[in-house]
Scaffold this motif. Structure first.
Motif: not given
Ligand SMILES: Nc1ncnc2c1ncn2[C@@H]1O[C@H](COP(=O)(O)OP(=O)(O)O)[C@@H](O)[C@H]1O
Ligand SMILES: [Mg+2]
Length: 259
Positions: A66-72
């Motif tokens: 979920g956190e990774a999804a927010l980061e390019p």
């Protein structure tokens, strides 16, 4: 072909985890492998019962993703998930263990859940059998992983409350979007209160079970679990009481599709 899936459900304390471990050991003994053990109870203890230490759960992975999804990032999320999922599987002789962890809170994980669902479905194809230790209501399980159960095992203590709970869980399962091929009612820990709960045909018919298995109260099994010792291959094959082993053998046969 997707592996045959048996799901243990029932009230807390009824014996789901113990029976999941015993059935898994029996299936391995029969040469059914590899097996995927899935701990889908937020109060996860299947790793303990099998002697397979668990570090990470699907819930941890969902948070990370979920956190990774927010980061390019240059790495596609699918690839990340693949890698993390592989790291999450605890490998033991003959079986792998996947622990779900706690269900999500108020945060929305729709995207991640969608990915997980797809991957876990694919994973099923890699195994000869799957043994799932559920939480009582099974909603979490149906939301995330499984919509097709070969054998739904309703585990109930041999008490009026235990059997009533099994009935209720059986009804709940009917309302979930899951297909169930066969239901088995396990009357667990029999012999403790024989006089209190006599043969109760309505319990069986109301649970709409296709088969009923009685597993005796096994003092050696109880002591072993109480001491925190795992149900390993040697215990399952040699040290559990003969009547317990016979009942587990019959249950494992139902779980692998043999009458
Ligand atoms: N057939 C049995 N004989 C003796 N003790 C049992 C039997 N089945 C389960 N138990 C004991 O009952 C308790 C609850 O079992 P557990 O498998 O943890 O239940 P659940 O997973 O449904 O919460 C444990 O102490 C376990 O050792
Ligand atoms: Mg349990």
């Amino acid at each position: 072909m997707a592996g045959r899936l048996a799901a243990m459900s029932g009230k807390g304390g009824s014996g789901k985890t113990t029976l999941a471990a015993l059935v898994l050991r029996r299936l391995l003994h029969l040469g059914v492998r590899p097996i995927l053990a899935v701990d889908a109870d937020p109060n996860a203890t299947l790793g303990l019962a099998l002697g397979a230490p668990v570090e990470d759960t699907i819930a941890d992975l969902r948070d990370r993703l979920g956190e990774a999804a927010l980061e390019p990032s240059a790495v596609p999320k699918e690839r990340l998930l693949d890698k993390w999922l592989a790291e999450l599987l605890v490998e033991a002789p003959g079986f792998d263990l996947l622990t779900m962890g706690r269900p999500e809170g108020p945060k929305c994980y729709c995207y991640v859940n969608g990915l997980l669902r797809r991957y876990l479905k694919e994973l099923r194809g890699n195994y000869a059998a799957l043994v799932v230790d559920c939480e009582a209501g099974m909603e979490y399980l149906s939301r995330l992983t499984v919509d097709d159960i070969d054998t739904l095992v309703l585990v109930a203590e041999e008490t009026a409350v235990g059997l009533a709970s099994a009935r209720r869980i059986g009804h709940l399962a009917e309302r979930l979007p899951i297909r169930v091929r066969r239901r088995v009612l396990v009357r667990n820990k029999t012999g403790l209160a024989e006089a209190a709960v006599s043969d109760h045909p309505s319990a069986v018919s109301l649970a709409r079970a296709d088969a009923v298995i009685r597993v005796p109260f096994d003092a050696g099994l109880y002591r072993r679990c109480a001491a925190g010792e795992p149900i390993d291959a040697a215990f399952a094959a040699e040290s559990a009481a003969p009547a317990t082993r016979a009942a587990v053998a019959a249950l494992a046969d139902l779980c692998r599709g043999k009458e």
